[in-house]
Design a protein around this motif. Structure first.
Motif, PDB file in Angstrom:
ATOM      1  N   LEU A 295      24.488 -35.931  -1.208  1.00  0.00           N
ATOM      2  CA  LEU A 295      23.207 -36.095  -0.758  1.00  0.00           C
ATOM      3  C   LEU A 295      22.987 -37.715  -1.107  1.00  0.00           C
ATOM      4  N   GLY A 296      23.455 -37.867  -2.251  1.00  0.00           N
ATOM      5  CA  GLY A 296      23.238 -39.352  -2.399  1.00  0.00           C
ATOM      6  C   GLY A 296      23.661 -39.610  -3.549  1.00  0.00           C
ATOM      7  N   ALA A 297      23.510 -38.620  -4.596  1.00  0.00           N
ATOM      8  CA  ALA A 297      23.120 -38.548  -6.380  1.00  0.00           C
ATOM      9  C   ALA A 297      23.780 -39.186  -6.596  1.00  0.00           C
ATOM     10  N   THR A 298      24.504 -39.912  -8.135  1.00  0.00           N
ATOM     11  CA  THR A 298      25.227 -40.081  -8.687  1.00  0.00           C
ATOM     12  C   THR A 298      25.096 -38.527  -9.936  1.00  0.00           C
ATOM     13  N   ALA A 299      23.872 -38.441 -10.251  1.00  0.00           N
ATOM     14  CA  ALA A 299      24.131 -37.243 -11.313  1.00  0.00           C
ATOM     15  C   ALA A 299      22.698 -36.502 -11.056  1.00  0.00           C
ATOM     16  N   VAL A 300      22.401 -35.362 -11.892  1.00  0.00           N
ATOM     17  CA  VAL A 300      20.739 -34.836 -11.752  1.00  0.00           C
ATOM     18  C   VAL A 300      20.237 -34.354 -13.181  1.00  0.00           C
ATOM     19  N   GLY A 301      19.577 -33.956 -13.120  1.00  0.00           N
ATOM     20  CA  GLY A 301      18.761 -33.647 -14.755  1.00  0.00           C
ATOM     21  C   GLY A 301      18.471 -32.514 -14.391  1.00  0.00           C
ATOM     22  N   VAL A 302      18.891 -31.705 -15.445  1.00  0.00           N
ATOM     23  CA  VAL A 302      18.485 -30.099 -15.922  1.00  0.00           C
ATOM     24  C   VAL A 302      16.727 -30.225 -17.052  1.00  0.00           C
ATOM     25  N   GLY A 303      15.989 -29.840 -16.323  1.00  0.00           N
ATOM     26  CA  GLY A 303      14.891 -29.558 -17.605  1.00  0.00           C
ATOM     27  C   GLY A 303      14.679 -28.137 -18.236  1.00  0.00           C
ATOM     28  N   ARG A 304      13.883 -27.108 -16.810  1.00  0.00           N
ATOM     29  CA  ARG A 304      13.330 -25.757 -17.594  1.00  0.00           C
ATOM     30  C   ARG A 304      14.487 -25.316 -17.647  1.00  0.00           C
ATOM     31  N   PRO A 305      15.567 -25.417 -17.527  1.00  0.00           N
ATOM     32  CA  PRO A 305      17.184 -24.300 -17.555  1.00  0.00           C
ATOM     33  C   PRO A 305      17.461 -24.679 -18.932  1.00  0.00           C
ATOM     34  N   VAL A 306      17.762 -25.401 -19.992  1.00  0.00           N
ATOM     35  CA  VAL A 306      17.837 -26.603 -20.475  1.00  0.00           C
ATOM     36  C   VAL A 306      17.025 -26.054 -21.997  1.00  0.00           C
ATOM     37  N   MET A 307      15.220 -25.590 -21.658  1.00  0.00           N
ATOM     38  CA  MET A 307      14.571 -24.927 -22.320  1.00  0.00           C
ATOM     39  C   MET A 307      14.781 -23.585 -22.665  1.00  0.00           C
ATOM     40  N   TRP A 308      15.134 -22.920 -21.426  1.00  0.00           N
ATOM     41  CA  TRP A 308      15.156 -21.667 -21.522  1.00  0.00           C
ATOM     42  C   TRP A 308      17.008 -20.914 -22.090  1.00  0.00           C
ATOM     43  N   GLY A 309      17.362 -21.917 -22.139  1.00  0.00           N
ATOM     44  CA  GLY A 309      18.871 -21.516 -23.222  1.00  0.00           C
ATOM     45  C   GLY A 309      18.717 -21.762 -24.194  1.00  0.00           C
ATOM     46  N   LEU A 310      17.790 -23.038 -25.226  1.00  0.00           N
ATOM     47  CA  LEU A 310      16.786 -23.415 -26.007  1.00  0.00           C
ATOM     48  C   LEU A 310      16.303 -21.969 -27.055  1.00  0.00           C
ATOM     49  N   ALA A 311      15.557 -21.833 -26.261  1.00  0.00           N
ATOM     50  CA  ALA A 311      14.458 -20.835 -26.470  1.00  0.00           C
ATOM     51  C   ALA A 311      15.627 -19.641 -26.836  1.00  0.00           C
ATOM     52  N   ALA A 312      16.934 -18.838 -25.756  1.00  0.00           N
ATOM     53  CA  ALA A 312      17.177 -17.300 -25.521  1.00  0.00           C
ATOM     54  C   ALA A 312      18.204 -17.654 -27.000  1.00  0.00           C
ATOM     55  N   GLU A 313      18.965 -19.192 -26.892  1.00  0.00           N
ATOM     56  CA  GLU A 313      20.408 -18.475 -27.408  1.00  0.00           C
ATOM     57  C   GLU A 313      20.269 -20.010 -28.621  1.00  0.00           C
ATOM     58  N   GLY A 314      19.153 -21.164 -28.998  1.00  0.00           N
ATOM     59  CA  GLY A 314      19.578 -22.135 -29.968  1.00  0.00           C
ATOM     60  C   GLY A 314      20.468 -22.765 -29.366  1.00  0.00           C
ATOM     61  N   GLU A 315      20.823 -23.552 -30.238  1.00  0.00           N
ATOM     62  CA  GLU A 315      22.093 -24.532 -29.404  1.00  0.00           C
ATOM     63  C   GLU A 315      23.278 -24.076 -28.532  1.00  0.00           C
ATOM     64  N   ALA A 316      23.566 -23.378 -29.356  1.00  0.00           N
ATOM     65  CA  ALA A 316      25.281 -22.311 -28.094  1.00  0.00           C
ATOM     66  C   ALA A 316      24.078 -22.174 -26.683  1.00  0.00           C
ATOM     67  N   GLY A 317      22.767 -21.655 -26.661  1.00  0.00           N
ATOM     68  CA  GLY A 317      22.156 -21.433 -25.576  1.00  0.00           C
ATOM     69  C   GLY A 317      21.976 -22.611 -24.725  1.00  0.00           C
ATOM     70  N   VAL A 318      22.152 -23.933 -25.169  1.00  0.00           N
ATOM     71  CA  VAL A 318      21.832 -25.431 -24.712  1.00  0.00           C
ATOM     72  C   VAL A 318      23.195 -25.136 -23.911  1.00  0.00           C
ATOM     73  N   ARG A 319      24.551 -25.487 -25.023  1.00  0.00           N
ATOM     74  CA  ARG A 319      25.506 -25.771 -24.224  1.00  0.00           C
ATOM     75  C   ARG A 319      26.056 -24.605 -23.372  1.00  0.00           C
ATOM     76  N   ARG A 320      26.208 -23.239 -23.127  1.00  0.00           N
ATOM     77  CA  ARG A 320      25.789 -22.591 -22.469  1.00  0.00           C
ATOM     78  C   ARG A 320      25.097 -23.049 -21.125  1.00  0.00           C
ATOM     79  N   VAL A 321      24.267 -23.828 -20.693  1.00  0.00           N
ATOM     80  CA  VAL A 321      23.724 -23.745 -19.347  1.00  0.00           C
ATOM     81  C   VAL A 321      24.451 -25.034 -19.264  1.00  0.00           C
ATOM     82  N   LEU A 322      24.646 -25.913 -19.863  1.00  0.00           N
ATOM     83  CA  LEU A 322      25.620 -27.319 -19.640  1.00  0.00           C
ATOM     84  C   LEU A 322      26.763 -26.246 -19.324  1.00  0.00           C
ATOM     85  N   ALA A 323      27.609 -25.743 -19.848  1.00  0.00           N
ATOM     86  CA  ALA A 323      29.248 -25.549 -19.226  1.00  0.00           C
ATOM     87  C   ALA A 323      28.815 -24.721 -17.907  1.00  0.00           C
TER      88      ALA A 323
END
Length: 356
Positions: A295-323
């Protein structure tokens, strides 16, 4: 584990007050829900016999080329959900080759965020989000801090002339950060002090000339975040924006605005490729990323999913979300017959019930 399952894990681990702060939106949270539901109105229309065994999902963004069209959107107070806070998020984003946008309301100073990112990658991309303060010297001090820290871009949030009314926080009486937590980037600034949530500067008295002055005051590219109206996207480019971020603040400001993905096509048409167009709000799956790109985006941003990954698994959780988002997007791109991001075009996304 899907991102929705990770969210549920985080919900069970967090105390209700910080969980509500992250999860909640403004008013009756209609826009909060609509951001996600809007993606369900779009379907992808694949092409066949035109794909490739290997796909290139890299994207050019202000400050450099990144591995995939997924950015860590600015979210406040990471240490509310994990003791390592923004440091863990920064290391994870850098390790996954993603941009991290750290904010004025971070519980870790921008210099420490960039230093943490450099522990994980030689060339991390950390952008700094700020609000335009009615006192020019405060805005300038924040810009200098971002520059000196080594940020590669600035993101000016413009959809917050006043604070949104967050029903959950009001009900919980959540107005001050817990002891030992502060909006660290606000320390020692003129007329500012970290602590209460309302210490973050917002004002309806700032306008486009103030944004243009910020653009002139720095050598860093400056993106504008919080655009929903096509005319504002046009004005942003005219006033020197290096990128436009289509955002309704994750449903945390006005509870009567459209979902961001519905606003995206018109804004992309107005910008017409002059600067990158990003979108945040409601992205929860790799197919959502594909719809936004189509629909025309170059990229997207994610906010809450990163926070859920951080809360659940710390750094590894954020990596899990992005991967997870990167891999799901790559898989979706393959299923749509694409080799690169630009193969997803306006004809690749259709609305349910429509004709094509």
């Amino acid at each position: 584990m899907t991102l929705r399952e990770l969210h549920e894990t985080a919900r069970k681990m967090l105390d209700p007050v910080p969980y509500d702060y992250v999860a909640g939106g403004a008013g009756e949270e209609r826009v909060l829900a609509e951001n996600e539901q809007a993606f369900d109105r779009y379907l992808l229309l694949p092409r066949v016999l035109c794909g490739s065994e290997e796909r290139d999902t890299a994207v050019d963004l202000p400050g450099g080329r990144r591995a995939a069209p997924v950015v860590v959107a600015p979210t406040a107070f990471h240490r509310l959900v994990h003791p390592d806070g923004e440091r863990a998020t920064a290391r994870a984003a850098a390790a996954e080759g993603a941009v991290m946008v750290t904010g004025t309301a971070a519980t870790t100073a921008v210099s420490e965020v960039v230093a943490a990112a450099r522990e994980a990658a030689a060339d991390p991309a950390v952008w700094f989000q700020l609000y335009l303060h009615p006192r020019r010297e405060v805005t300038e001090a924040l810009v200098r801090r971002a520059e000196e820290a080594g940020c590669t871009a600035l993101v000016v949030t413009v959809d917050s002339p006043v604070f949104g009314r967050h029903t959950r926080d009001l009900r919980n009486g959540f107005t001050d950060l817990p002891p030992g937590h502060a909006a660290e980037n606000m320390r020692d600034l003129p007329g500012a002090g970290p602590g209460a949530l309302t210490d973050i500067p917002m004002s309806p008295a700032v306008h486009w000339p103030d944004f243009a002055e910020t653009v002139r005051s720095t050598s860093l590219p400056v993106l504008v975040k919080g655009v929903l109206h096509p005319d504002d996207a046009r004005l942003a480019v005219e006033h020197g924006a290096a990128g436009v971020i289509v955002s309704n603040h994750g449903g945390r400001q006005c509870d009567a605005v459209p979902a961001t993905v519905d606003c995206l096509p018109a804004i992309a048409r107005v910008v017409a490729g002059r600067v990158p167009v990003l979108l945040d709000g409601g992205v929860r799956r790799g197919s959502d990323v594909a719809v936004a790109i189509a629909l025309g985006a170059t990229a997207v941003g994610v906010g809450r999913p990163v926070m859920w990954g951080l809360a659940a698994e710390g750094e590894a959780g954020v990596r899990r979300v992005l991967a997870t988002l990167r891999d799901e997007y790559d898989h979706t791109l393959a299923l749509c017959g694409g080799r690169r991001n630009t193969d997803l075009t306006a004809g690749s996304a259709v609305r349910k019930g429509g004709t094509w």
